[in-house]
Scaffold this motif. Structure first.
Motif, PDB file in Angstrom:
ATOM      1  N   PHE A   1       0.849  -1.187   0.000  1.00  7.94           N
ATOM      2  CA  PHE A   1       0.000   0.000   0.000  1.00  7.94           C
ATOM      3  C   PHE A   1       0.886   1.239   0.000  1.00  7.94           C
TER       4      PHE A   1
ATOM      5  N   TYR B   1      -3.405   0.480  -3.792  1.00  8.18           N
ATOM      6  CA  TYR B   1      -3.137  -0.928  -3.490  1.00  8.18           C
ATOM      7  C   TYR B   1      -2.359  -1.502  -4.668  1.00  8.18           C
TER       8      TYR B   1
ATOM      9  N   THR C   1     -11.304  -1.290   0.608  1.00  3.72           N
ATOM     10  CA  THR C   1     -10.617  -2.417   1.248  1.00  3.72           C
ATOM     11  C   THR C   1     -11.515  -3.061   2.304  1.00  3.72           C
TER      12      THR C   1
ATOM     13  N   LYS D   1      -7.034   0.019  -6.845  1.00  7.42           N
ATOM     14  CA  LYS D   1      -6.314  -1.232  -7.076  1.00  7.42           C
ATOM     15  C   LYS D   1      -5.525  -1.051  -8.368  1.00  7.42           C
TER      16      LYS D   1
END
Length: 499
Positions: free
Chosen positions: A81, A94, A126, A134
């Motif tokens: 992260f 992410y 998340t 992402k």
């Protein structure tokens, strides 16, 4: 300094130098691989952090591209992260080895805090409920070769913050918010005046004669013309020339320069609003000033009640109005209407330990009493009206009391925020006032006005009755952002070089 402390500092400096060396080595490795980030010229950003946070339900599952400075990184094996800070705030990225590829993931792991990166990927939330992206692409856009101050618990040193404002903006988000509000305040001022059919204009910064205020100027030299020139100390005299020319409502927001002391209230260069309106007087300017400040506060802050330090300032209520004589009578229990001669004024000053100079007249001494006894008490908005003629060389005399002028200053939090006149449009009286100022200058007063012959000529062509107003933008921003020092609202305040 003890040997132990000296050793600690030397060790810390060695550690820092080693970290800086490693960053440069990382850059060299990238360049050798043909991946020099400094050769990239653009990155197509589609969204910003706050847009995504504020519209998550509509954006969940969408592919977005964001870019900004990496402020934290947490490596967790095959997934990591990082937080990216852009102009609106921060958003979490992410990064998975499976998502961006093994080679790109290894490169990402070598990114440093402070690097500028771009990330493309899907908006999601998340398991802990944090809105994130992402990533299926992470790009190094610029390599940071320095260590951010937050490595050592943030940037707290005010001297360093003012000298290196870029660092201040990076690590202290509230600082950026102050300057965003500053821009909003100036935009609202412009809108307020534009809606009232004022025309924004620009006038010269370099003057052949410093005028329009009592201040020491900065002096420079024009090589081609071979003349000394002055950085402007006010906007007034050129704007009033435009009133003579028939531009009945004008304003300018511009930098002015005064070669005088520095403090939490004063910077040698600052931003000033000056406006002039034909066929009105200082009462018209009073109404305009009150409405402008109240409107700007409401539109920028959503309220006209603002907190400044330990005080709540109520800009909603009508501003108080006192003459200077009334104010001195109220706070010093001295009635200058009963003081008829200069000798009486001097005797009173000596009795109250008010220091004055030989050149000071009765009106000057009244002002000294005001500064000593009154200013510190003016916390809520208060117009101080009817200044003595000795300290008001550009204001019209009161018809019923020519020792005083149609002038006011607005005080809030014991500070002056605005200065306004019924403008003097009598060229004969104006010449006499200038001549008196020249006498003061000859006697050693470096802040006294010079005679501006062209301005006098303009007045001789005829200037209509006019109201004029000046507002210090920096102090207004200080009030509306609860900032203690003027340096907190100037992106790059004047600082003495360290060397």
């Amino acid at each position: 300094m003890s040997e132990e402390n000296q050793l600690h500092l030397e060790t810390e400096e060695q550690d820092l130098n080693e970290l800086l060396r490693i960053r440069r080595e990382k850059l060299s490795e990238l360049q050798e691989k043909g991946k020099d980030p400094f050769k990239l010229v653009k990155y197509d950003v589609t969204h910003h952090s706050a847009d995504i946070h504020n519209n998550f339900e509509a954006m969940e599952g969408q592919i977005v591209c964001v870019a900004g400075r990496m402020m934290s990184k947490r490596i967790m094996g095959k997934a990591s992260f990082c937080d990216v800070q852009d102009r609106q705030g921060r958003i979490q990225i992410y990064v998975r080895k499976d998502g961006i590829g093994e080679e790109a993931y290894e490169e990402f792991k070598r990114f440093d805090i402070g690097d500028i990166i771009g990330a493309k990927g899907e908006v999601f939330k998340t398991k802990k409920g944090e809105i994130s992206i992402k990533a299926d692409e992470v790009v190094l856009l610029s390599k940071s070769l320095q260590i951010l101050p937050e490595k050592w618990h943030g940037l707290k040193d005010t001297d360093l913050r003012y000298r290196q404002r870029y660092l201040d903006l990076i690590v202290n988000p509230e600082v950026k918010n102050t300057f965003i509000k500053r821009t909003a305040i100036i935009k609202e001022i412009r809108k307020f005046l534009d809606d009232r059919e004022y025309l924004e204009v620009e006038t010269p910064v370099l003057h052949t004669i410093p005028g329009g205020a009592a201040a020491r100027p900065f002096i420079t030299h024009h090589n081609t013309l071979d003349i000394d020139m002055y950085m402007r100390i006010a906007l007034e005299l050129h704007l009033k020339r435009l009133i003579v020319g028939g531009m009945e409502r004008v304003y300018e927001i511009g930098r002015v320069f005064r070669n005088e002391g520095m403090s939490v209230r004063h910077n040698p260069e600052f931003t000033l609003l000056e406006l002039y309106e034909a066929y009105t007087d200082y009462y018209g300017m009073m109404d305009l000033t009150e409405s402008l400040i109240r409107t700007v506060a409401k539109n920028v802050l959503g309220t006209a009640k603002v907190t400044y330090g330990e005080h709540e300032i109520d800009l909603e209520k009508p501003f108080a109005r006192l003459t200077m004589v009334e104010a001195v009578k109220q706070y010093a229990n001295i009635d200058f209407d009963e003081i008829h001669t200069l000798e009486e004024a001097r005797a009173l000053a000596k009795k109250h330990h008010i220091e004055f100079e030989e050149r000071h007249k009765k009106g000057d001494i009244l002002n000294l009493f005001f500064e000593e006894y009154v200013e510190k008490n003016l916390i809520q908005p208060t117009f101080i009206m009817d200044h003595p003629v000795e300290i008001s060389p550009l204001a019209k005399r009161k018809p019923d009391n020519p020792d005083y002028t149609e002038r006011f200053e607005l005080f809030i939090t014991a500070r002056e925020f605005a200065n306004a006149f019924s403008e003097l449009n009598d060229p004969i009286d104006q010449r006499k006032r200038f001549e008196y100022q020249e006498e003061l200058r000859a006697a050693g007063d470096e802040e006294a006005n010079m005679i501006d012959e062209d301005f006098l000529t303009a007045l001789e062509y005829g200037m209509p009755p006019t109201g004029g107003l000046g507002i210090g933008i920096d102090r207004l921003v200080m009030l509306l952002t609860n900032s203690y020092s003027i340096r907190d609202v100037l992106l790059f305040p004047t600082m003495k070089p360290r060397d």
